[in-house]
Scaffold this active site. Sequence first.
Site, mmCIF file in Angstrom:
data_model
loop_
_atom_site.group_PDB
_atom_site.id
_atom_site.type_symbol
_atom_site.label_atom_id
_atom_site.label_comp_id
_atom_site.label_asym_id
_atom_site.label_seq_id
_atom_site.Cartn_x
_atom_site.Cartn_y
_atom_site.Cartn_z
ATOM 1 N N GLY A 90 110.882 47.823 45.644
ATOM 2 C CA GLY A 90 109.864 48.802 44.461
ATOM 3 C C GLY A 90 111.826 48.648 43.399
ATOM 4 O O GLY A 90 111.829 48.985 42.798
ATOM 5 N N HIS A 152 120.985 47.953 49.104
ATOM 6 C CA HIS A 152 120.052 48.318 49.790
ATOM 7 C C HIS A 152 120.953 49.007 50.859
ATOM 8 O O HIS A 152 120.411 49.257 52.053
ATOM 9 C CB HIS A 152 119.671 46.686 50.113
ATOM 10 C CG HIS A 152 119.071 46.118 49.881
ATOM 11 N ND1 HIS A 152 117.539 46.945 48.833
ATOM 12 C CD2 HIS A 152 119.053 44.762 49.325
ATOM 13 C CE1 HIS A 152 117.039 45.897 47.675
ATOM 14 N NE2 HIS A 152 117.910 44.778 48.317
#
Length: 338
Positions: A90, A152
């Site tokens: 997402g 990330h």
Amino acid sequence: MSIPTPFHTEPSLDDPKVEKANLTLLQDKYKDRYTTFSKEKLYANEDVYLYQGFWYRSKGLVSLPTLLAAQETFQANPNDIYLATLPKSGTTWLKALTFAIVNRTKYKNNSLLAHPLLISNPHDCLPHIENEVLRTRPTYVDLSSPRLFATHIPYPLLPRSTIDYGCRIVYMCRNPKDVLISLFHFVNKLVEKYYGQLTIEEVFERFSKGITPCGPYWDHVKSYYEASLEHPTRILFLTYENMMNNTENNVKHLAEFLGYPFTKDEQDNGVVQEIVKLCSFENLSEVNKHGNVRDGPEKNTFFRKGKVGDSSNYLTSEMSAILDQITKEKFHGLNISF
């Protein structure tokens, strides 16, 4: 309300060719170091390396060279805001929502400024730490605050200054089965031209063993969940499923955490609903039908379905049961549900 500096649009300030050259330099700089790490095969015969418990590719914008460079050189500001996700959890949606919330007064009722989310990809609006280390000039060229970044990077591997300064972090995770399927389709779009289609069995085998970019999935999620328990005022832990199920209330909660709460007048005038609509899958996918993001992939690569539970259309009952069991064991004692 302070507004972050807009992202650059001038090639001389932010040139992908320069970033590509800088990436090559980083790969050469760190090669002797990371090639000593344990490695496994990922997709299309690519190697991934194990660094402090997490798997990383040796090439690309999200790779060991950019991670190591970020750890050594990236400097946080105390008022920074970081959006952290595992790939395919997402990220694009969270970037859009955060950018729209923080910048909502900048583009409201201003006919001279088209809203970036109506003409650009969210990844071009809000930079990744991993990309920032490749730029010769920072995205934010002055000290306006807050700066918005995505990443990330697992919590234990974040640049030290982001922890030391107590920067706010928003983390969003997603059901591992849906992450796997989204990853399966995304990777195939990128490698099919050169290596042919990967099978779901290939991706499942690696994912279930934890061999996935920035993974294992479960360790990545757990690292931020446990950090959010330890630092609840500066780390917000979200799930994609809950965001989808109750978007408006979660957007209001997100705005409060970011330090940009909606006023009563804004709520009465439908500003929350406007942002939800602006950042909806339907709107963003329409805007991003054509063209490429600035670092290469086609914009539409980031938009497939955005649905919850799509994994049931691809995983066998055995695959699903295996992932359920791993998740049960890894998240034992944790209040994480999808």
